[in-house]
Structures are given as C-alpha cells and as structure tokens.
Design an enzyme around this catalytic site. Structure first.
Site, PDB file in Angstrom:
ATOM      1  N   VAL A 130       0.825  -1.218  -0.147  1.00 34.61           N
ATOM      2  CA  VAL A 130      -0.108   0.033  -0.049  1.00 34.61           C
ATOM      3  C   VAL A 130       0.697   1.319  -0.149  1.00 34.61           C
ATOM      4  O   VAL A 130       1.737   1.520   0.931  1.00 34.61           O
ATOM      5  CB  VAL A 130      -0.812   0.033   1.270  1.00 34.61           C
ATOM      6  CG1 VAL A 130      -1.762   1.291   1.146  1.00 34.61           C
ATOM      7  CG2 VAL A 130      -1.794  -1.222   1.384  1.00 34.61           C
ATOM      8  N   HIS A 134       3.207   3.775   6.264  1.00 30.13           N
ATOM      9  CA  HIS A 134       2.240   3.101   7.609  1.00 30.13           C
ATOM     10  C   HIS A 134       3.592   2.572   8.442  1.00 30.13           C
ATOM     11  O   HIS A 134       4.403   2.037   7.660  1.00 30.13           O
ATOM     12  CB  HIS A 134       1.250   2.296   6.982  1.00 30.13           C
ATOM     13  CG  HIS A 134       1.739   1.301   6.184  1.00 30.13           C
ATOM     14  ND1 HIS A 134       1.939   1.583   4.808  1.00 30.13           N
ATOM     15  CD2 HIS A 134       1.888   0.001   6.239  1.00 30.13           C
ATOM     16  CE1 HIS A 134       2.267   0.420   4.208  1.00 30.13           C
ATOM     17  NE2 HIS A 134       2.109  -0.559   5.135  1.00 30.13           N
TER      18      HIS A 134
HETATM   19  P1  AMP Z   1       2.736  -3.250   3.298  1.00 34.94           P
HETATM   20  O1  AMP Z   1       2.838  -4.402   2.808  1.00 34.94           O
HETATM   21  O2  AMP Z   1       3.686  -2.747   4.334  1.00 34.94           O
HETATM   22  O3  AMP Z   1       2.357  -2.063   2.647  1.00 34.94           O
HETATM   23  O4  AMP Z   1       1.372  -3.447   4.508  1.00 34.94           O
HETATM   24  C1  AMP Z   1       0.326  -3.144   4.081  1.00 34.94           C
HETATM   25  C2  AMP Z   1      -0.625  -3.895   5.196  1.00 34.94           C
HETATM   26  O5  AMP Z   1      -1.912  -3.383   5.156  1.00 34.94           O
HETATM   27  C3  AMP Z   1      -0.546  -5.227   5.045  1.00 34.94           C
HETATM   28  O6  AMP Z   1      -0.169  -5.815   6.404  1.00 34.94           O
HETATM   29  C4  AMP Z   1      -2.105  -5.724   4.974  1.00 34.94           C
HETATM   30  O7  AMP Z   1      -2.596  -6.811   5.569  1.00 34.94           O
HETATM   31  C5  AMP Z   1      -2.946  -4.246   5.499  1.00 34.94           C
HETATM   32  N1  AMP Z   1      -4.155  -4.050   5.080  1.00 34.94           N
HETATM   33  C6  AMP Z   1      -4.476  -4.065   3.775  1.00 34.94           C
HETATM   34  N2  AMP Z   1      -5.897  -3.749   3.420  1.00 34.94           N
HETATM   35  C7  AMP Z   1      -6.288  -3.275   4.735  1.00 34.94           C
HETATM   36  C8  AMP Z   1      -7.664  -3.059   5.548  1.00 34.94           C
HETATM   37  N3  AMP Z   1      -8.731  -2.663   4.705  1.00 34.94           N
HETATM   38  N4  AMP Z   1      -7.618  -2.786   6.676  1.00 34.94           N
HETATM   39  C9  AMP Z   1      -6.713  -3.005   7.684  1.00 34.94           C
HETATM   40  N5  AMP Z   1      -5.361  -3.320   7.070  1.00 34.94           N
HETATM   41  C10 AMP Z   1      -5.292  -3.713   5.644  1.00 34.94           C
END
Ligand code: AMP
Length: 113
Positions: A96, A100
C-alpha cells in the site's frame, strides 16, 4: 486525480476498520491480515507514499508518529515488547503506497537470529 489508497479510504471512513487510536494527524488500525497476535498499522492522515519520500516539512509529523507508537503500545499493553516495521517500496514488500508503521507484538521477530 490519482485514486485514493485503501488507507486514505479508511481515514476518510469510506471503508470500515478497527480503529485503535485516532487524532488530527494519524490513525491506528488493526491489520486485516495480522502477521502476529497483535498487528496494528499507524498511518499518517496526509499522503506520503513511503518513508524515503518524506521531507523536512514532515519532520513534526514523523516525530508525532514515533511518539504515538509509544502511546499505542501502552493502549495495547505491549509497551515492553513490540517491533516496528516500515516497508519502503514494492521490492521491500510494500503493498500500500501510503506510509504506515507496522506495530507487531506476540511473535518473536528478529533481525539478529
Ligand atoms: P505493506 O505490505 O507494508 O504495504 O502493508 C500493508 C498492510 O496493510 C498489510 O499488512 C495488509 O494486511 C494491510 N491491509 C490491507 N488492507 C487493509 C484493510 N482494509 N484494513 C486493514 N489492514 C489492511
């Protein structure tokens, strides 16, 4: 106009999430696919794609986020045992493109073993 990231939609309350903490600058939510018994994402409300895109103007916000890591850990009762991970870029596993911080607890994660 670029499409909103999933996190922007969460921040704007267009899609639901389990909110642990929220203030003017950031939101902390439960990760939908937890990689540890406790897995919370701390997300700034403004869009910075990744930590390496941050600039001097973000200094206060970045400091705020690190302070909030501590506050969120205390809210969760994990202040003595957690890891913080920031993925930076697709090749590093970032899925994403909205900065974060992963706050993980309850599973041993180590870069030394
Ligand atoms: P990254 O791989 O560092 O970009 O982390 C993105 C994180 O967002 C992953 O751990 C996903 O499980 C989490 N994620 C994606 N969609 C959602 C959502 N709708 N609500 C909560 N977490 C999410």
């Amino acid at each position: 106009m670029t499409d909103k990231t999933i996190f922007q939609k969460i921040i704007d309350k267009e899609i639901p999430s389990k909110i642990i903490y929220e203030d003017e600058f950031c939101i902390a939510i439960e990760d939908i696919a937890p990689a540890a018994p406790i897995h919370v994402l701390l997300i700034p409300k403004i869009l910075i794609n990744k930590i390496s895109d941050s600039a001097k103007e973000h200094q206060d916000l970045l400091g705020h986020l690190l302070l909030k890591v501590g506050d969120v850990s205390r809210l969760l009762g994990i202040e003595d045992s957690f890891n913080v991970i920031i993925n930076n870029g697709e090749k590093a596993g970032m899925t994403v493109p909205h900065l974060h911080l992963h706050i993980l607890s309850g599973k041993k994660l180590s870069i030394t073993s």
